[in-house]
Design a protein around this motif. Structure first.
Motif, mmCIF file in Angstrom:
data_model
loop_
_atom_site.group_PDB
_atom_site.id
_atom_site.type_symbol
_atom_site.label_atom_id
_atom_site.label_comp_id
_atom_site.label_asym_id
_atom_site.label_seq_id
_atom_site.Cartn_x
_atom_site.Cartn_y
_atom_site.Cartn_z
ATOM 1 N N SER A 28 0.821 -1.215 0.000
ATOM 2 C CA SER A 28 0.000 0.000 0.000
ATOM 3 C C SER A 28 0.856 1.266 0.000
ATOM 4 O O SER A 28 0.345 2.358 -0.225
ATOM 5 N N ALA A 29 2.156 1.126 0.255
ATOM 6 C CA ALA A 29 3.021 2.318 0.220
ATOM 7 C C ALA A 29 3.413 2.686 -1.211
ATOM 8 O O ALA A 29 4.062 3.710 -1.439
ATOM 9 N N TYR A 30 3.011 1.863 -2.180
ATOM 10 C CA TYR A 30 3.353 2.176 -3.568
ATOM 11 C C TYR A 30 2.770 3.545 -3.936
ATOM 12 O O TYR A 30 1.622 3.847 -3.605
ATOM 13 N N GLY A 31 3.582 4.351 -4.599
ATOM 14 C CA GLY A 31 3.105 5.675 -5.012
ATOM 15 C C GLY A 31 3.395 6.766 -3.996
ATOM 16 O O GLY A 31 3.165 7.935 -4.268
ATOM 17 N N SER A 32 3.883 6.377 -2.806
ATOM 18 C CA SER A 32 4.186 7.398 -1.797
ATOM 19 C C SER A 32 5.267 8.336 -2.298
ATOM 20 O O SER A 32 6.206 7.920 -2.973
ATOM 21 N N ARG A 33 5.133 9.597 -1.961
ATOM 22 C CA ARG A 33 6.127 10.614 -2.318
ATOM 23 C C ARG A 33 6.743 11.121 -1.017
ATOM 24 O O ARG A 33 6.153 10.983 0.052
ATOM 25 N N ILE B 170 -4.190 12.408 0.774
ATOM 26 C CA ILE B 170 -3.259 12.619 -0.326
ATOM 27 C C ILE B 170 -2.007 13.352 0.188
ATOM 28 O O ILE B 170 -0.880 13.001 -0.162
ATOM 29 N N ALA B 171 -2.233 14.346 1.047
ATOM 30 C CA ALA B 171 -1.095 15.091 1.610
ATOM 31 C C ALA B 171 -0.184 14.143 2.395
ATOM 32 O O ALA B 171 1.044 14.190 2.271
ATOM 33 N N GLU B 172 -0.803 13.260 3.177
ATOM 34 C CA GLU B 172 -0.006 12.307 3.950
ATOM 35 C C GLU B 172 0.755 11.365 3.023
ATOM 36 O O GLU B 172 1.903 11.008 3.277
ATOM 37 N N LYS B 173 0.120 10.997 1.945
ATOM 38 C CA LYS B 173 0.770 10.114 0.969
ATOM 39 C C LYS B 173 2.007 10.793 0.392
ATOM 40 O O LYS B 173 2.936 10.145 -0.064
ATOM 41 N N CYS B 174 1.998 12.129 0.377
ATOM 42 C CA CYS B 174 3.136 12.885 -0.159
ATOM 43 C C CYS B 174 4.133 13.244 0.934
ATOM 44 O O CYS B 174 5.036 14.048 0.720
ATOM 45 N N MET C 230 2.096 2.031 -13.608
ATOM 46 C CA MET C 230 3.283 2.884 -13.572
ATOM 47 C C MET C 230 2.904 4.352 -13.373
ATOM 48 O O MET C 230 3.668 5.123 -12.812
ATOM 49 N N GLU C 231 1.717 4.732 -13.821
ATOM 50 C CA GLU C 231 1.277 6.132 -13.744
ATOM 51 C C GLU C 231 0.895 6.580 -12.328
ATOM 52 O O GLU C 231 0.820 7.777 -12.044
ATOM 53 N N PHE C 232 0.575 5.628 -11.470
ATOM 54 C CA PHE C 232 -0.045 5.968 -10.183
ATOM 55 C C PHE C 232 0.701 7.059 -9.399
ATOM 56 O O PHE C 232 0.080 8.042 -8.965
ATOM 57 N N PRO C 233 2.027 6.936 -9.234
ATOM 58 C CA PRO C 233 2.727 7.975 -8.468
ATOM 59 C C PRO C 233 2.589 9.369 -9.089
ATOM 60 O O PRO C 233 2.462 10.361 -8.368
ATOM 61 N N VAL C 234 2.573 9.434 -10.404
ATOM 62 C CA VAL C 234 2.428 10.721 -11.090
ATOM 63 C C VAL C 234 1.048 11.323 -10.800
ATOM 64 O O VAL C 234 0.904 12.529 -10.566
#
Ligand code: ARG
Length: 562
Positions: free
Chosen positions: A101-106, A144-148, A488-492
């Protein structure tokens, strides 16, 4: 990221005539999939190299090689890159399954915090559709902010102060009953409030009484305080049912009343800086230099105002949380208020005020028209949610009669439907409220995405295989490729949704991923017993991870079975 790698190679092979950022910006998605996965237009180089772009493309194409690229060809003025599907899809699937679930984290927000003011309903009034929008958007933005990497401070700035409470106290004293309020607090308090306004038209003395009681309340009169506190507690209890159902919680519920004893300080600060000007007995902060009406800081009778309380709240939050950004998720109607608020803080010399943003959103419409609380057209949110759950349960019973935890799943689906319907369009658009539409299992709905996720989970269950990072050898077929590329697009997409304050970017993305996955599922026998079964299952598992995480960022649960 393959785009960055492509850009890097192009930059090297063009002797650095363009910066890395410039190359990245230029790279586009080709119009047709026959043209490959990435396209680099040579027009910008044509100027510096004084050559026809077609010629540059031809020369450049033959120079580009990389293990991740199957082939690179010139196509007119473009250099088109075909990624090596096998290698790239393995890399993506491995990346997803390793991170989970951490995939895409910034990480760009690490060490910083964002104070998010959202939901913020008014006590003793029904929780409106506008407040629902604020709640749902704010909750998603916080995730979303936390994900970043940011820490998000969730603030429910309750509307629990103002002259209306004087009126409500009078109305309660005249016509109220304790029993009735206890039974259905919001309904009864609203009724009292409406009755007050009706009666006040005939008897203006009521308004005077209301003002007096608000004054008493401000001065700490015990009876007034007690009633106010009771109204507040009852309202909060009602609201908390909604929050629980929506899965939303807050770090602070310090509402307007919390700032009563912090107003003097603000007025002093304004005074010290000579920012207060008298105006018809009231005190205002002049904003003509910005071509804006003045901010009203103090009424002629000495009472403070919404704007003053927001100034105090901003100062308090900066001191308390040291936020690097402050977001206010509030409807359009308050645009001027927030413009004034931020400008006054800037005039006071607070640099951090530049990082304050009003995040507005459109109206909720019913049959194309705005819903109005006053004309009794209130849709009580609790009733709406209850109805949604009932409908969801009916749908589920039809689709999967033997499902074990039907009630829980129905709740997840109903709430998911309401939230998704709100978040799937750009937040500035209006939303047409239709339970029937939002609960459909097809089309662009929450249940559709949840159902796709559950279906993918069920394939994994059926396979009874342990799927992990080692499982995938990559897939080279055309059918799976769009799915892998979307993963592959998810993080973007996450970054975009953060920078634009747009949960809809994620909502649109999960719809697209669900659609591509369903196409894949229709074309390919995933469980066929051949050498690629585990690679396909690994892709399926990666899809479940990303769909669930995408939904989580929107505030929606993803049941494994539906
Ligand atoms: N209670 C207000 C309303 O319902 C919204 C408060 C928004 N937040 C703020 N800091 N002013 O209109």
């Amino acid at each position: 990221m393959t785009k960055a790698i492509y850009a890097q190679v192009i930059k090297e092979k063009t002797n650095g005539s363009l910066t890395m950022d410039a190359v990245i910006d230029l790279i586009e998605k080709p119009k047709f999939k026959e043209q490959g996965d990435l396209a680099f237009p040579c027009f910008a180089l044509a100027k510096t190299m004084r050559k026809a772009p077609q010629k540059i493309a031809q020369e450049l194409a033959v120079k580009i090689e990389h293990p991740l690229f199957e082939k690179v060809v010139a196509d007119g003025p473009y250099v088109n890159c075909f990624l090596d599907k096998q290698t790239v899809s393995k890399q993506i699937v491995d990346a997803v399954l390793t991170a989970g679930s951490a995939y895409g984290s910034r990480s760009f927000g690490e060490g910083c915090s964002i104070a998010i003011d959202f939901s913020s309903p008014n006590i003793a009034k029904p929780f409106s559709m506008g407040h629902l929008r604020s709640t749902v958007i704010g909750n998603s933005l916080a995730r979303i902010a936390e994900k970043c990497g940011y820490s998000a401070i969730r603030i429910n700035y309750l509307g629990d102060w103002g002259t209306q409470f004087g009126k409500l106290i009078v109305a309660y004293q005249l016509w109220g009953s304790e029993e009735k309020v206890k039974e259905a607090p919001i309904k009864e308090l609203l009724a009292l409030y409406v009755k007050f306004h009706k009666e006040a038209e005939k008897d203006p003395g009521l308004n005077e009484a209301g003002r007096l009681w608000f004054k008493k309340l401000e001065e700490g009169n015990e009876e007034a305080q007690e009633l106010w506190k009771w109204f507040r507690d009852e309202s909060l209890q009602e609201f908390s049912k909604i929050y629980e159902l929506l899965g939303v919680d807050f770090d602070s519920t310090a509402g307007e009343a919390f700032y009563n004893d912090k107003m003097e300080n603000v007025l002093d600060l304004l005074n010290d800086q000579n920012l207060l000007a008298p105006s018809q007995g009231a005190e205002v902060v002049d904003l003509t230099e910005y071509r804006m009406p003045p901010l009203l800081a103090k009424k002629s009778d000495g009472a403070t105002l919404y704007a003053t309380r927001d100034l105090a709240a901003a100062l308090y939050r900066q001191e308390q949380y040291r936020f690097s950004k402050a977001w206010y998720v509030v409807g359009y109607e308050q645009t001027l208020h927030f413009q004034q608020l931020f400008l006054v803080l800037q005039k006071m010399g607070f640099k951090w005020a530049q990082e304050m943003v009003h995040i507005p959103f459109g109206f909720v419409l019913k049959n194309g028209k705005k819903m109005s609380t006053r004309k009794g057209e209130v849709v009580l949110l609790e009733e709406v949610l209850a109805e949604a759950i009932r409908l969801a349960e009916k749908n589920i019973t039809k689709k999967n009669p033997s499902l074990a935890n039907k009630q829980e799943v129905a709740e997840n689906v109903a709430v998911g439907a309401v939230i998704f319907h709100d978040l799937k369009n750009d937040r500035q658009n209006n939303v047409e409220f239709s339970l029937e539409d939002m609960l459909k299992f097809e089309g662009t709905t929450g249940p559709y995405v949840q159902y796709t996720h559950a279906r993918a989970c069920s394939i994994l269950r059926k396979s009874a295989k342990e799927i992990g990072t080692e499982s995938s050898r990559g897939l080279a077929d055309e059918a799976s490729w769009p799915v892998a590329k979307l993963l592959m697009e998810f993080p973007v997409v996450i970054e975009k949704s953060f920078h634009e304050n747009e949960p809809s970017a994620i909502a649109k993305y999960v719809i697209e991923l669900a659609q591509e996955f369903n196409k894949y599922y229709a074309q390919v026998k995933i469980l066929a017993d051949d050498g690629e079964q585990e690679s396909r299952l690994a892709l399926v598992k990666a899809v479940t991870v990303v769909l669930a995480e995408g939904l989580r960022l929107l505030g929606i649960k993803a049941p494994d079975e539906m």
